[in-house]
Structures are given as C-alpha cells and as structure tokens.
Scaffold this motif. Sequence first.
Motif, mmCIF file in Angstrom:
data_model
loop_
_atom_site.group_PDB
_atom_site.id
_atom_site.type_symbol
_atom_site.label_atom_id
_atom_site.label_comp_id
_atom_site.label_asym_id
_atom_site.label_seq_id
_atom_site.Cartn_x
_atom_site.Cartn_y
_atom_site.Cartn_z
ATOM 1 N N ILE A 140 0.869 -1.186 0.000
ATOM 2 C CA ILE A 140 0.000 0.000 0.000
ATOM 3 C C ILE A 140 0.899 1.227 0.000
ATOM 4 O O ILE A 140 1.753 1.374 0.885
ATOM 5 N N GLU A 141 0.737 2.042 -0.974
ATOM 6 C CA GLU A 141 1.594 3.225 -1.142
ATOM 7 C C GLU A 141 1.614 4.054 0.145
ATOM 8 O O GLU A 141 0.582 4.430 0.685
ATOM 9 N N GLY A 142 2.827 4.261 0.633
ATOM 10 C CA GLY A 142 3.005 5.076 1.829
ATOM 11 C C GLY A 142 2.690 4.338 3.126
ATOM 12 O O GLY A 142 2.732 4.959 4.200
ATOM 13 N N TYR A 143 2.397 3.031 3.051
ATOM 14 C CA TYR A 143 2.043 2.320 4.297
ATOM 15 C C TYR A 143 2.846 1.024 4.476
ATOM 16 O O TYR A 143 3.506 0.845 5.491
ATOM 17 N N CYS A 144 2.814 0.145 3.499
ATOM 18 C CA CYS A 144 3.553 -1.121 3.638
ATOM 19 C C CYS A 144 3.972 -1.620 2.263
ATOM 20 O O CYS A 144 3.404 -1.236 1.235
ATOM 21 N N SER A 145 4.959 -2.495 2.292
ATOM 22 C CA SER A 145 5.462 -3.067 1.040
ATOM 23 C C SER A 145 5.598 -4.577 1.202
ATOM 24 O O SER A 145 6.324 -5.052 2.084
ATOM 25 N N SER A 146 4.864 -5.333 0.362
ATOM 26 C CA SER A 146 4.888 -6.809 0.366
ATOM 27 C C SER A 146 4.642 -7.382 1.758
ATOM 28 O O SER A 146 5.346 -8.280 2.226
ATOM 29 N N LYS A 147 3.623 -6.829 2.420
ATOM 30 C CA LYS A 147 3.266 -7.341 3.744
ATOM 31 C C LYS A 147 2.534 -8.675 3.579
ATOM 32 O O LYS A 147 1.600 -8.785 2.780
ATOM 33 N N GLN A 148 2.968 -9.685 4.349
ATOM 34 C CA GLN A 148 2.345 -11.015 4.244
ATOM 35 C C GLN A 148 1.060 -11.049 5.061
ATOM 36 O O GLN A 148 1.043 -10.675 6.225
ATOM 37 N N VAL A 149 0.000 -11.527 4.412
ATOM 38 C CA VAL A 149 -1.299 -11.622 5.084
ATOM 39 C C VAL A 149 -1.826 -13.035 4.919
ATOM 40 O O VAL A 149 -1.850 -13.575 3.801
ATOM 41 N N ASN A 150 -2.222 -13.659 6.032
ATOM 42 C CA ASN A 150 -2.796 -15.010 5.969
ATOM 43 C C ASN A 150 -4.163 -14.963 5.303
ATOM 44 O O ASN A 150 -4.991 -14.103 5.613
ATOM 45 N N MET A 151 -4.374 -15.933 4.439
ATOM 46 C CA MET A 151 -5.617 -15.967 3.681
ATOM 47 C C MET A 151 -6.623 -16.900 4.307
ATOM 48 O O MET A 151 -6.271 -17.852 4.987
ATOM 49 N N GLN A 152 -7.891 -16.606 4.041
ATOM 50 C CA GLN A 152 -8.990 -17.488 4.406
ATOM 51 C C GLN A 152 -9.747 -17.832 3.131
ATOM 52 O O GLN A 152 -9.631 -17.138 2.120
ATOM 53 N N SER A 153 -10.496 -18.927 3.218
ATOM 54 C CA SER A 153 -11.207 -19.373 2.032
ATOM 55 C C SER A 153 -12.175 -18.302 1.528
ATOM 56 O O SER A 153 -12.942 -17.726 2.301
ATOM 57 N N GLY A 154 -12.087 -18.021 0.241
ATOM 58 C CA GLY A 154 -13.007 -17.053 -0.380
ATOM 59 C C GLY A 154 -12.617 -15.606 -0.201
ATOM 60 O O GLY A 154 -13.431 -14.706 -0.468
ATOM 61 N N ASP A 155 -11.396 -15.348 0.278
ATOM 62 C CA ASP A 155 -10.968 -13.958 0.485
ATOM 63 C C ASP A 155 -10.953 -13.181 -0.838
ATOM 64 O O ASP A 155 -10.562 -13.694 -1.888
ATOM 65 N N THR A 156 -11.347 -11.915 -0.709
ATOM 66 C CA THR A 156 -11.268 -11.005 -1.849
ATOM 67 C C THR A 156 -10.147 -10.000 -1.594
ATOM 68 O O THR A 156 -9.581 -9.931 -0.491
#
Length: 201
Positions: free
Chosen positions: A113-129
């Motif tokens: 996210i511009e000005g906030y984070c770069s390649s931040k890892q986020v755990n996924m859940q089924s059906g995530d958008t």
Amino acid sequence: MHRRKNNRLLPVIIVAIIAVFTSFTIISCSSGDKTADKDAAATTTASEQTIDKKTEEKKDESSEKEETTKESTVKATSVKSNEGTKKASKTSKNSTKATTKPTQATSVCYISIEGYCSSKQVNMQSGDTVYDILKRSGANVSARSTGYGIYVEGINGRFEFAEGSTSGWMYYVNGSAPNKSCGEYKVSSGDKITWDYVSEL
C-alpha cells in the motif's frame, strides 16, 4: 609183634585220612565260596551297571526336559519381547503420527500500500477477496458500496479527489489491473496485491 605194630599204625592212618578229607572239604568249600563271591560280584556289577544306565537315561531325559523347558521359556520370552517391541513400535508410530500431523500450509498473499507497507504477508482465508486482504492488512480503510461493487474511497486518511477530480485509489494483482470491484476479485495463495494512489482513475 607184627599185629601190635599194625594196631599202632591204624589210628595214625585214620587220622591222616581224616585230615586229608577235611583239607579237601575245606579247599572245595573255599573254592565254592570264591565262585559264589565271583557270581555275587558279577551280579552286583551287572545290577550296578543297570542302575547306572537307568540313572543316565533319567539324567538324559531330565536334561532333555530342561532343554525343552529352556527353549520354551526362550521362545515365550522372545514372543513376549517381540509383542512388546511391536506394541512399543505401534505406540511410537502413533505418537509420531500424533506429533507430526501434517499441518496444512497456511495460504498467504502479499500486499503493498503506497506510503504504508510493502509486500506485507497476510494469511488468507477461504473465499478472500482483495478488499478482505486490504482490511486485514491493518490499514485504516474507508469504502462504500456502489452499483459496481465495493469502492475504496480512502486509505490511512488519503482520499479520492485529494489531488484532482480524477485522483483516487487503484489496485493491481500480480501487476495487472483487474476489471472487477475489489470486493468481487478473489485472491489466490501467493498473489501480490498493490494499492496505488493515482491522479487519474
């Protein structure tokens, strides 16, 4: 004169005959005793040999029984040991299975996210958008529903039209801009999501 001499010799002869007969009887008795002793000794030896043979046979039988008992004991011990080993092995396998249950690999994606984070890892859940991942990233998100779906107005205090009438936020997945609302685009594991503030939407 001659008769008197014969009369004197007669007792001597009789005594001599008796002595000879007695000697002969003694000799024959003693020889008979010796023979009897030999027979008795032979009988004793034979009986002793028979007893010895029986004793040896009993010893052989008892030693065979002991060996059979030992073999049975060894086999029983071996079987018990094998059973114990198998049980221990099964228990070990079960505990290994319980300990090393295959953990499902957690699906993740990455968000910048511009000005906030770069390649931040986020755990996924089924059906995530894309919108779900954006909210889970920790950023402060402002959005509204439109006829086209979810529209992101601002992220971390930076809103649309702040830098012109056509400025606002756009998202990309793996470098491409999808033709869908961020609330409709479902992400896959490993996707790289980027949110950029642009001057022209």
